[in-house]
Scaffold this motif. Sequence first.
Motif, PDB file in Angstrom:
ATOM      1  N   UNK A   1     -15.444  -7.253  15.684  1.00  8.18           N
ATOM      2  CA  UNK A   1     -14.472  -7.946  16.523  1.00  8.18           C
ATOM      3  C   UNK A   1     -13.578  -8.907  15.751  1.00  8.18           C
ATOM      4  N   UNK A   2     -13.873  -9.118  14.460  1.00  6.77           N
ATOM      5  CA  UNK A   2     -13.060 -10.006  13.628  1.00  6.77           C
ATOM      6  C   UNK A   2     -11.804  -9.271  13.173  1.00  6.77           C
ATOM      7  N   UNK A   3     -10.704  -9.990  13.072  1.00  5.88           N
ATOM      8  CA  UNK A   3      -9.461  -9.437  12.545  1.00  5.88           C
ATOM      9  C   UNK A   3      -9.657  -9.171  11.050  1.00  5.88           C
ATOM     10  N   UNK A   4      -9.728  -7.900  10.678  1.00  8.61           N
ATOM     11  CA  UNK A   4     -10.068  -7.543   9.308  1.00  8.61           C
ATOM     12  C   UNK A   4      -8.928  -6.809   8.604  1.00  8.61           C
ATOM     13  N   UNK A   5      -8.959  -6.884   7.288  1.00 10.79           N
ATOM     14  CA  UNK A   5      -8.209  -5.980   6.430  1.00 10.79           C
ATOM     15  C   UNK A   5      -9.172  -5.542   5.337  1.00 10.79           C
ATOM     16  N   UNK A   6      -9.377  -4.249   5.209  1.00 14.52           N
ATOM     17  CA  UNK A   6     -10.242  -3.702   4.170  1.00 14.52           C
ATOM     18  C   UNK A   6      -9.348  -3.069   3.114  1.00 14.52           C
ATOM     19  N   UNK A   7      -9.455  -3.585   1.898  1.00 12.69           N
ATOM     20  CA  UNK A   7      -8.620  -3.129   0.791  1.00 12.69           C
ATOM     21  C   UNK A   7      -9.480  -2.292  -0.149  1.00 12.69           C
ATOM     22  N   UNK A   8      -9.105  -1.036  -0.319  1.00 14.87           N
ATOM     23  CA  UNK A   8      -9.846  -0.124  -1.189  1.00 14.87           C
ATOM     24  C   UNK A   8      -9.021   0.185  -2.440  1.00 14.87           C
ATOM     25  N   UNK A   9      -9.270  -0.525  -3.539  1.00 18.59           N
ATOM     26  CA  UNK A   9      -8.515  -0.246  -4.756  1.00 18.59           C
ATOM     27  C   UNK A   9      -9.097   0.926  -5.532  1.00 18.59           C
ATOM     28  N   UNK A  10      -8.264   1.493  -6.396  1.00 12.99           N
ATOM     29  CA  UNK A  10      -8.736   2.498  -7.330  1.00 12.99           C
ATOM     30  C   UNK A  10      -9.465   1.822  -8.481  1.00 12.99           C
ATOM     31  N   UNK A  11      -9.579   2.513  -9.607  1.00  9.45           N
ATOM     32  CA  UNK A  11     -10.247   1.955 -10.773  1.00  9.45           C
ATOM     33  C   UNK A  11      -9.568   0.668 -11.215  1.00  9.45           C
ATOM     34  N   UNK A  12     -10.356  -0.377 -11.448  1.00  2.36           N
ATOM     35  CA  UNK A  12      -9.808  -1.707 -11.702  1.00  2.36           C
ATOM     36  C   UNK A  12      -9.564  -1.943 -13.189  1.00  2.36           C
ATOM     37  N   UNK A  13      -8.366  -2.446 -13.494  1.00  2.00           N
ATOM     38  CA  UNK A  13      -7.992  -2.773 -14.865  1.00  2.00           C
ATOM     39  C   UNK A  13      -7.851  -4.279 -15.009  1.00  2.00           C
ATOM     40  N   UNK A  14      -8.210  -4.787 -16.173  1.00  2.00           N
ATOM     41  CA  UNK A  14      -8.065  -6.215 -16.444  1.00  2.00           C
ATOM     42  C   UNK A  14      -6.672  -6.583 -16.954  1.00  2.00           C
ATOM     43  N   UNK A  15      -5.867  -5.594 -17.294  1.00  2.00           N
ATOM     44  CA  UNK A  15      -4.529  -5.851 -17.808  1.00  2.00           C
ATOM     45  C   UNK A  15      -3.596  -6.325 -16.694  1.00  2.00           C
ATOM     46  N   UNK A  16      -2.502  -6.994 -17.062  1.00  2.00           N
ATOM     47  CA  UNK A  16      -1.507  -7.403 -16.057  1.00  2.00           C
ATOM     48  C   UNK A  16      -0.959  -6.185 -15.313  1.00  2.00           C
ATOM     49  N   UNK A  17      -0.421  -6.392 -14.108  1.00  2.00           N
ATOM     50  CA  UNK A  17       0.094  -5.267 -13.319  1.00  2.00           C
ATOM     51  C   UNK A  17       1.190  -4.497 -14.041  1.00  2.00           C
ATOM     52  N   UNK A  18       1.185  -3.199 -13.850  1.00  2.00           N
ATOM     53  CA  UNK A  18       2.242  -2.333 -14.360  1.00  2.00           C
ATOM     54  C   UNK A  18       2.536  -1.282 -13.303  1.00  2.00           C
ATOM     55  N   UNK A  19       3.784  -0.870 -13.225  1.00  2.00           N
ATOM     56  CA  UNK A  19       4.162   0.063 -12.175  1.00  2.00           C
ATOM     57  C   UNK A  19       4.260  -0.631 -10.832  1.00  2.00           C
ATOM     58  N   UNK A  20       4.479   0.131  -9.786  1.00  2.00           N
ATOM     59  CA  UNK A  20       4.591  -0.423  -8.439  1.00  2.00           C
ATOM     60  C   UNK A  20       3.395  -0.016  -7.580  1.00  2.00           C
ATOM     61  N   UNK A  21       3.181  -0.797  -6.540  1.00  2.00           N
ATOM     62  CA  UNK A  21       2.034  -0.599  -5.668  1.00  2.00           C
ATOM     63  C   UNK A  21       2.213   0.634  -4.791  1.00  2.00           C
ATOM     64  N   UNK A  22       1.151   1.423  -4.715  1.00  2.00           N
ATOM     65  CA  UNK A  22       1.071   2.550  -3.789  1.00  2.00           C
ATOM     66  C   UNK A  22      -0.008   2.214  -2.771  1.00  2.00           C
ATOM     67  N   UNK A  23       0.329   2.275  -1.486  1.00  2.00           N
ATOM     68  CA  UNK A  23      -0.624   1.984  -0.419  1.00  2.00           C
ATOM     69  C   UNK A  23      -0.689   3.178   0.526  1.00  2.00           C
ATOM     70  N   UNK A  24      -1.904   3.669   0.727  1.00  2.00           N
ATOM     71  CA  UNK A  24      -2.104   4.850   1.562  1.00  2.00           C
ATOM     72  C   UNK A  24      -3.174   4.571   2.614  1.00  2.00           C
ATOM     73  N   UNK A  25      -3.249   5.392   3.673  1.00  2.00           N
ATOM     74  CA  UNK A  25      -4.302   5.224   4.687  1.00  2.00           C
ATOM     75  C   UNK A  25      -5.674   5.515   4.107  1.00  2.00           C
ATOM     76  N   UNK A  26      -6.701   5.146   4.844  1.00  2.00           N
ATOM     77  CA  UNK A  26      -8.071   5.370   4.404  1.00  2.00           C
ATOM     78  C   UNK A  26      -8.361   6.845   4.167  1.00  2.00           C
ATOM     79  N   UNK A  27      -9.264   7.094   3.231  1.00  2.00           N
ATOM     80  CA  UNK A  27      -9.746   8.442   2.901  1.00  2.00           C
ATOM     81  C   UNK A  27      -8.614   9.351   2.428  1.00  2.00           C
TER      82      UNK A  27
END
Length: 301
Positions: A222-248
């Motif tokens: 019942x809580x207002x949630x956002x579940x963020x599922x990232x791909x493989x995590x890198x420690x380097x600074x961001x590169x490229x642009x964000x791609x956001x897709x639906x679950x699964x």
Amino acid sequence: MASPLIIKTCYLSARHLHHHRHHDHCSFLFSTTSPKPPKFHSLKSIKMKGANEITEEAKENVNQNKRKIFVAGATGSTGKSIVEQLLAKGFEVKAGVRDLAKARATFSKHGPSLQIVIADVTEGSDKLVQAIGDDSEAVICATGFRPGWDLFAPWKVDNLGTVNLVEACRKLGVKRFILISSILVNGAAMGQILNPAYIFLNIFGLTLVAKLQAENHIRKSGINYTIVRPGGLRNEPPSGNLVMEPEDTLYEGTISRDLVAEVAVEALGLPEASYKVVEIVSRADAPKRTYEDLFGSIKQK
């Protein structure tokens, strides 16, 4: 044979799961506006006898309007970035940690806007209620199990620990919960049961299965949630642009931890992010889009 990209995603995702556990989460009165910095400058008009009307800049301290966010997993690589980005945006932050000495060393340069508290998500919701307190507006969960010989660690942290945080929020009346999860948590249903990344990550005590169970609990809370599922995590600074897709949807790809943290922080103030599960990676050929557009393109289920 698995492609190098999938193997890289698998390896980096496993590294994400090995960052230290910490806890920091609390209730957030949802706002449709972006977070405001701790101080505003306003112009006041003043009439002076025998002189023209003048204006002077009056600095008004509005610290009482600052919002406090509880971050669980605050000294992990992703959690640390979340804390720093929240502070940079003018939030107050309560960092839930297990190791005070490590936390103080990690955040030695931060001032009074950061509060460090002892919290262990595996010790039950009542203790987390005390750690979160009644002054937090939202909880961001960036916990992960520590590698070791305990094969039940992923289940204790990624499933039961997250459930404990959610229940603590319910007891406190916290209205906003953001979880950092992982792509492929529902890999079996996606037909990815033979994906090397899915197999590899579940070797560590069924990590992805544990995360999926926690997600299901959040969705029913019942809580207002956002579940963020990232791909493989890198420690380097961001590169490229964000791609956001639906679950699964996504089953490969990588993303900077700093960009994952940015997505979590931006989700706090966007109604488009409410009650959604999103999967994210970054790609060099992806178009630049606003967060309103990205979250708005994902339909609620």
